[in-house]
Design a protein around this motif. Structure first.
Motif, short mmCIF file in Angstrom:
data_model
loop_
_atom_site.label_atom_id
_atom_site.label_comp_id
_atom_site.label_asym_id
_atom_site.label_seq_id
_atom_site.Cartn_x
_atom_site.Cartn_y
_atom_site.Cartn_z
N SER A 1 21.44 53.62 42.87
CA SER A 1 22.88 53.36 42.76
C SER A 1 23.07 52.29 41.70
O SER A 1 22.16 51.54 41.39
N LEU A 2 24.28 52.24 41.16
CA LEU A 2 24.58 51.22 40.15
C LEU A 2 25.26 50.04 40.82
O LEU A 2 26.45 49.83 40.69
N ASN A 3 24.47 49.28 41.58
CA ASN A 3 25.03 48.15 42.33
C ASN A 3 24.53 46.83 41.76
O ASN A 3 23.91 46.78 40.71
N THR B 1 19.67 42.81 33.81
CA THR B 1 19.74 41.51 33.12
C THR B 1 18.34 40.92 32.94
O THR B 1 18.10 40.16 32.02
N THR B 2 17.42 41.30 33.82
CA THR B 2 16.03 40.81 33.76
C THR B 2 15.22 41.57 32.72
O THR B 2 14.33 41.02 32.08
N ILE C 1 24.39 50.80 31.05
CA ILE C 1 23.42 50.06 30.25
C ILE C 1 24.11 49.40 29.05
O ILE C 1 23.88 48.23 28.74
N ASN C 2 25.00 50.15 28.41
CA ASN C 2 25.75 49.61 27.26
C ASN C 2 26.65 48.46 27.67
O ASN C 2 26.78 47.46 26.95
N LEU C 3 27.28 48.58 28.85
CA LEU C 3 28.14 47.50 29.35
C LEU C 3 27.34 46.23 29.63
O LEU C 3 27.77 45.13 29.29
N VAL C 4 26.18 46.42 30.26
CA VAL C 4 25.30 45.27 30.55
C VAL C 4 24.87 44.61 29.25
O VAL C 4 24.85 43.39 29.13
N ARG D 1 27.88 42.58 27.86
CA ARG D 1 28.43 41.46 28.63
C ARG D 1 27.41 40.53 29.25
O ARG D 1 27.71 39.37 29.54
N LEU D 2 26.19 41.02 29.50
CA LEU D 2 25.24 40.23 30.28
C LEU D 2 23.87 40.04 29.63
O LEU D 2 23.23 39.01 29.82
N ASN D 3 23.39 41.06 28.93
CA ASN D 3 22.04 41.00 28.36
C ASN D 3 22.02 41.69 26.99
O ASN D 3 21.74 42.88 26.89
N PRO D 4 22.32 40.93 25.93
CA PRO D 4 22.43 41.53 24.60
C PRO D 4 21.14 42.15 24.08
O PRO D 4 21.16 42.92 23.11
N TYR D 5 20.00 41.83 24.73
CA TYR D 5 18.71 42.34 24.25
C TYR D 5 18.28 43.62 24.95
O TYR D 5 17.22 44.17 24.65
#
Length: 255
Positions: free
Chosen positions: A129-131, A139-140, A165-168, A171-175
């Motif tokens: 799930s995408l939770n 992010t890790t 994945i693109n949203l993360v 907003r959260l993990n540019p790498y």
């Protein structure tokens, strides 16, 4: 510095945990130091490497709640070079307990960063799930590996996962990058499996691994015995496929 790969697909039953266990074991077999992190409350990756879920002192749940350092959560498996941060059903409550916590998307990352240097590869088995747990994995992670079952609805949900994945990344993990897509449960006897592979390769602009994991009885049996396929049936088609996938993953790093 260890390479962190999240293995994710919000669709269940696509061979996600099977891929996490057996890719980890195949990399360990190649003398890589591997840490497998189980963040699925079902804990199937934990039992799949022979660790009993009921007898654990600490799990990823204790880590997320800040009740124990990451070093205390690491279990050594009976397989050389392969360690585990286990999970069990307690983890199902984690999302509720994290309401209101600052930077809750980065809890696992902050802990993993402390031990990253000790491993060549850190694989995270995500829940289906995408939770918040999956977001923590993303992010890790440096990359996300996406297993896809060779069936009619394979593409359904894939675009949603890529969007997440693109949203993360935004907003959260540019790498964060997409490691690649790996086909699982391939049945060479059916036209459908071949069509799915061709369809995905034609429509998805992501890297697709050359290795295709076959539908294999021994592969399905192995987790119930607490063994990766490379140990359970070392000469099986499933074992050879995961070894080939491990080579591709390693070559990507070197390339």
């Amino acid at each position: 510095m260890g390479r962190v790969i999240a293995i994710a697909n919000q669709k269940g039953g696509v061979g996600k945990t099977t891929t996490a266990i057996n890719l980890a074991a195949a990399l360990a077999e190649k003398n890589k130091q591997v840490l497998l992190i189980d963040i699925d409350p079902q804990g199937n990756a934990t039992s799949g490497v022979g660790v009993e879920k009921e007898k654990l002192e600490f799990t990823i749940y204790d880590l997320i709640l800040g009740e124990t350092p990451i070093q205390s959560c690491i279990e050594f498996t009976e397989f050389e070079n392969l360690s585990l941060i286990p999970s069990n059903v307690d983890l199902a409550a984690a999302e509720i307990e994290l309401i209101g916590i600052q930077e809750k998307e980065y809890i696992i990352k902050k802990e993993v960063d402390k031990i990253k240097d000790k491993y060549d590869f850190i694989l995270i088995d995500c829940p289906p799930s995408l939770n918040l747990l999956t977001i923590n994995a993303m992010t890790t992670a440096d990359t996300v590996l996406v297993p896809i079952q060779c069936e009619y609805y394979a593409l359904e949900g894939l675009s949603q996962l890529i969007h997440t994945i693109n949203l993360v990344r935004e907003r959260l993990n540019p790498y964060l990058d997409i490691e690649g897509i790996v086909f699982t449960m391939f049945d060479a006897r059916t036209n459908l499996s071949l069509q799915v592979v061709e369809n995905v390769r034609a429509n998805i602009k992501q890297r697709v691994y050359s290795t295709i994991i076959p539908r294999n009885v021994r592969l399905a049996e192995a987790p119930s015995h607490g063994y990766p396929i490379t140990i359970y049936d070392t000469k099986s088609a499933g074992a050879e496929s995961y070894r080939a996938l491990a080579e591709e993953v390693m070559n990507r790093e070197e390339g």
